[in-house]
Design a protein around this motif. Structure first.
Motif, PDB file in Angstrom:
ATOM      1  N   VAL A  50       0.861  -1.193   0.000  1.00 28.29           N
ATOM      2  CA  VAL A  50       0.000   0.000   0.000  1.00 28.29           C
ATOM      3  C   VAL A  50       0.892   1.236   0.000  1.00 28.29           C
ATOM      4  O   VAL A  50       1.860   1.315   0.774  1.00 28.29           O
ATOM      5  N   ASN A  51       0.569   2.192  -0.855  1.00 27.89           N
ATOM      6  CA  ASN A  51       1.405   3.378  -1.013  1.00 27.89           C
ATOM      7  C   ASN A  51       0.538   4.623  -1.174  1.00 27.89           C
ATOM      8  O   ASN A  51      -0.479   4.597  -1.864  1.00 27.89           O
ATOM      9  N   ALA A  52       0.947   5.709  -0.506  1.00 28.22           N
ATOM     10  CA  ALA A  52       0.350   7.019  -0.750  1.00 28.22           C
ATOM     11  C   ALA A  52       1.215   7.708  -1.805  1.00 28.22           C
ATOM     12  O   ALA A  52       2.391   7.986  -1.557  1.00 28.22           O
ATOM     13  N   ALA A  53       0.655   7.954  -2.972  1.00 27.06           N
ATOM     14  CA  ALA A  53       1.433   8.444  -4.098  1.00 27.06           C
ATOM     15  C   ALA A  53       2.048   9.804  -3.811  1.00 27.06           C
ATOM     16  O   ALA A  53       1.490  10.623  -3.077  1.00 27.06           O
ATOM     17  N   GLY A  54       3.212  10.021  -4.370  1.00 22.56           N
ATOM     18  CA  GLY A  54       3.869  11.321  -4.282  1.00 22.56           C
ATOM     19  C   GLY A  54       4.626  11.565  -3.007  1.00 22.56           C
ATOM     20  O   GLY A  54       5.045  12.686  -2.741  1.00 22.56           O
ATOM     21  N   GLY A  55       4.804  10.535  -2.180  1.00 21.88           N
ATOM     22  CA  GLY A  55       5.530  10.720  -0.935  1.00 21.88           C
ATOM     23  C   GLY A  55       4.728  11.396   0.151  1.00 21.88           C
ATOM     24  O   GLY A  55       5.274  11.779   1.184  1.00 21.88           O
ATOM     25  N   PHE A  56       3.422  11.526  -0.041  1.00 19.59           N
ATOM     26  CA  PHE A  56       2.572  12.167   0.956  1.00 19.59           C
ATOM     27  C   PHE A  56       2.328  11.209   2.116  1.00 19.59           C
ATOM     28  O   PHE A  56       2.185  10.000   1.917  1.00 19.59           O
TER      29      PHE A  56
END
Length: 217
Positions: free
Chosen positions: A196-202
Motif C-alpha cells: 500500500v502506497n500514498a502516491a507522491g511521498g505524501f
C-alpha cells in the motif's frame, strides 16, 4: 559579526557545529548546543532579529542531539518529501504562537522553492483513471483538504509470512483493514503479499483514508 552587519534574518547552519570557546565540551554536545542556542535566543529576543537554527536530523527524522533545543525555540519546522520528487512539504511540529496542523507545499524550481497553489492537482496529476488498485481520498491537514492517491497491490506470495509493505500510511492500520476484509468481506489475503502506497511521498494520517485503502485493496 551580527552586531556589525545588523541583518534582518539570521540563518545558522547548523546549530550542532556552533560552539563557545569558553566551554570545554565538544561542538554538538548538550552544553554547547544549549549555551549557543541560548545566546542566539537572547540576541533574537532583545533585538527582534528573526533567527533560523538549522539542525541535523537522524535517520528517523528527529532532530539529532539534545532535545533541549526544541524546547528553547518558538517553532520547529520539518521539510518532508521523497528525495526523487521535486516538491517538499513543510510541516510544523511545534508552534508557540499558532497552530501545528498547517502544512505548506513547495516545488523545487531553477530559482528555488516556490509555493504550490493547488497541491491536490500535484498529488493526483498523473493518475490514470483505469488503473486498478488506485483510489483518491481527501486528507485534511489543518484547514486544507488535499486529494491523495492511494495505491494498493495484492499478489500471490510464496513466503510463509506474506509481505505487508506500506509507504505513507500506517502499517498497523493497514493490518487491521486486511483483517476486516478477511473476516467481514471474505477476501483470502493470508497467502497474499500486500503493498500500500500514498502516491507522491505524501504521509496520510486522516482516518477517513481507511475507506480508500479498503477500496484500493
Amino acid at each position: 559579526q551580527i552586531q556589525k552587519l545588523k541583518p534582518d534574518v539570521l540563518v545558522v547552519d547548523s546549530i550542532q557545529t556552533v560552539y563557545l570557546p569558553s566551554l570545554e565540551s565538544a561542538p554538538g554536545s548538550i552544553s554547547q548546543v544549549r549555551e549557543s542556542a541560548g545566546k542566539l535566543l537572547y540576541l533574537s529576543k532583545t533585538t527582534g532579529l528573526a533567527t533560523f537554527l538549522i539542525g541535523h536530523v537522524t535517520k528517523d527524522g528527529a532532530i539529532a542531539g539534545p532535545r533541549i533545543l526544541e524546547h528553547m525555540v518558538d517553532c520547529v519546522l520539518y521539510f518532508e518529501g521523497d528525495s526523487s520528487q521535486h516538491y517538499r512539504i513543510l510541516r510544523t511540529t511545534k508552534n508557540r504562537f499558532g497552530s501545528t496542523n498547517e502544512i505548506g507545499v513547495f516545488e523545487m524550481s531553477e530559482s528555488g522553492l516556490l509555493p504550490v497553489e493547488n497541491p491536490s492537482a500535484l498529488f493526483v496529476s498523473q493518475r490514470n483513471q483505469k488503473t486498478p488498485g488506485s483510489t483518491v481520498t481527501a486528507s485534511l491537514e489543518g484547514v486544507r483538504p488535499f486529494l491523495v492517491e492511494i495505491q494498493a497491490l495484492v499478489s500471490s506470495s510464496s513466503l510463509a509470512n506474506p509481505r505487508r509493505t506500506t509507504l505513507g500510511v500506517d502499517a498497523g492500520r493497514v493490518a487491521i483493514l486486511i483483517a476486516v476484509l478477511e473476516k467481514i468481506v471474505g477476501l483470502n489475503l493470508y497467502s497474499q503479499d500486500v503493498y500500500v502506497n500514498a502516491a507522491g511521498g505524501f504521509r496520510v494520517v486522516e482516518p477517513a483514508a481507511d475507506l480508500a485503502i479498503l477500496g484500493a485493496l
